[in-house]
Scaffold this motif. Structure first.
Motif, PDB file in Angstrom:
ATOM      1  N   SER A  52     -15.412  -0.648 -14.643  1.00  0.00           N
ATOM      2  CA  SER A  52     -14.890  -1.430 -15.768  1.00  0.00           C
ATOM      3  C   SER A  52     -13.913  -0.621 -16.606  1.00  0.00           C
ATOM      4  O   SER A  52     -13.155  -1.177 -17.390  1.00  0.00           O
ATOM      5  CB  SER A  52     -16.049  -1.936 -16.637  1.00  0.00           C
ATOM      6  N   ASN A  53     -13.902   0.690 -16.438  1.00  0.00           N
ATOM      7  CA  ASN A  53     -12.948   1.561 -17.119  1.00  0.00           C
ATOM      8  C   ASN A  53     -11.689   1.649 -16.249  1.00  0.00           C
ATOM      9  O   ASN A  53     -11.730   2.207 -15.162  1.00  0.00           O
ATOM     10  CB  ASN A  53     -13.575   2.942 -17.318  1.00  0.00           C
ATOM     11  N   ASP A 121     -19.388  -6.899 -12.346  1.00  0.00           N
ATOM     12  CA  ASP A 121     -18.875  -8.208 -12.760  1.00  0.00           C
ATOM     13  C   ASP A 121     -17.361  -8.205 -12.564  1.00  0.00           C
ATOM     14  O   ASP A 121     -16.619  -7.570 -13.325  1.00  0.00           O
ATOM     15  CB  ASP A 121     -19.225  -8.465 -14.222  1.00  0.00           C
ATOM     16  N   THR A 122     -16.890  -8.875 -11.544  1.00  0.00           N
ATOM     17  CA  THR A 122     -15.461  -8.884 -11.211  1.00  0.00           C
ATOM     18  C   THR A 122     -14.722 -10.065 -11.817  1.00  0.00           C
ATOM     19  O   THR A 122     -13.603 -10.355 -11.411  1.00  0.00           O
ATOM     20  CB  THR A 122     -15.274  -8.894  -9.684  1.00  0.00           C
ATOM     21  N   SER A 123     -15.316 -10.749 -12.798  1.00  0.00           N
ATOM     22  CA  SER A 123     -14.640 -11.903 -13.394  1.00  0.00           C
ATOM     23  C   SER A 123     -13.415 -11.478 -14.199  1.00  0.00           C
ATOM     24  O   SER A 123     -12.447 -12.221 -14.288  1.00  0.00           O
ATOM     25  CB  SER A 123     -15.613 -12.687 -14.274  1.00  0.00           C
ATOM     26  N   VAL A 124     -13.437 -10.276 -14.770  1.00  0.00           N
ATOM     27  CA  VAL A 124     -12.292  -9.789 -15.543  1.00  0.00           C
ATOM     28  C   VAL A 124     -11.168  -9.346 -14.612  1.00  0.00           C
ATOM     29  O   VAL A 124     -10.009  -9.718 -14.784  1.00  0.00           O
ATOM     30  CB  VAL A 124     -12.726  -8.618 -16.456  1.00  0.00           C
ATOM     31  N   ASN A 125     -11.511  -8.513 -13.610  1.00  0.00           N
ATOM     32  CA  ASN A 125     -10.536  -7.987 -12.656  1.00  0.00           C
ATOM     33  C   ASN A 125     -11.287  -7.613 -11.386  1.00  0.00           C
ATOM     34  O   ASN A 125     -12.384  -7.066 -11.451  1.00  0.00           O
ATOM     35  CB  ASN A 125      -9.829  -6.767 -13.245  1.00  0.00           C
ATOM     36  N   VAL A 128     -12.698  -3.961 -10.737  1.00  0.00           N
ATOM     37  CA  VAL A 128     -13.914  -3.442 -11.368  1.00  0.00           C
ATOM     38  C   VAL A 128     -14.902  -3.016 -10.289  1.00  0.00           C
ATOM     39  O   VAL A 128     -15.575  -1.998 -10.418  1.00  0.00           O
ATOM     40  CB  VAL A 128     -14.526  -4.491 -12.328  1.00  0.00           C
TER      41      VAL A 128
END
Length: 177
Positions: A52-53, A121-125, A128
């Motif tokens: 996530s970073n 959680d790959t919903s953002v990108n 991740v």
């Protein structure tokens, strides 16, 4: 009447393909073990432990790139062994095996992350999750093999001289001059 010459690949030549491809398994596992976003054994920094970073994404790809360059150089050393005559078929099969090994390493690394890593959680990108963002990295293994083979062969040729024996090389005075 024309005759067709068929060249048969020997078992040793196919071994270059098989060994290079099979080397993708440990390289993929090493990638997941060492890279940020994976098990992160290089830095052990908790901030770089998750995908996530966004600062993790480039070092993760560079870790795989470094492993591929090392594997390609090592394969080039084995291909250009002076104990036997190197042939073009060896190089072609080693290059194909290097590409297949690179794809295998990529898939093994992402599978290891899915199997042993924490869920992401790959919903953002999509990056991740433990993945490879730059697919041209896969070409580094065969490229390092080709460049390494060229460099070692060139140095061997310069050492032996133009006639294949230890003779004058560039910069030496010609005999009788």
């Amino acid at each position: 009447m024309t005759q067709r010459i068929r060249r048969r690949f020997s078992g040793l030549q196919w071994a270059w393909f098989a060994v290079a491809t099979a080397a993708g398994l440990p390289i993929g596992l090493l990638w997941w073990l060492l890279a940020p976003g994976g098990l992160n054994l290089i830095t052990r920094d908790p901030a770089l432990g998750t995908g996530s970073n966004p600062e993790v994404w480039l070092p993760r790809d560079l870790t795989l790139a470094g492993l591929f360059v090392f594997a390609g150089c090592l394969l080039a050393v084995f291909i250009t062994d002076n104990a036997r005559q190197s042939r073009q078929e060896d190089l072609v099969l080693a290059l194909a095996g290097g590409l297949a090994g690179a794809v295998l390493a990529w898939q093994v690394g992402t599978f290891a992350a899915q199997f042993w890593g924490a869920p992401a959680d790959t919903s953002v990108n999509a990056s991740v999750a433990f993945s490879l963002r730059s697919l041209p990295v896969l070409l580094l293994w065969p490229a390092a093999t080709a460049v390494g083979t060229f460099a070692i062969s060139l140095l061997t040729l310069l050492k032996k001289g133009p006639e294949g024996t230890a003779g004058p090389v560039a910069g030496d005075a010609a005999p009788g001059a």
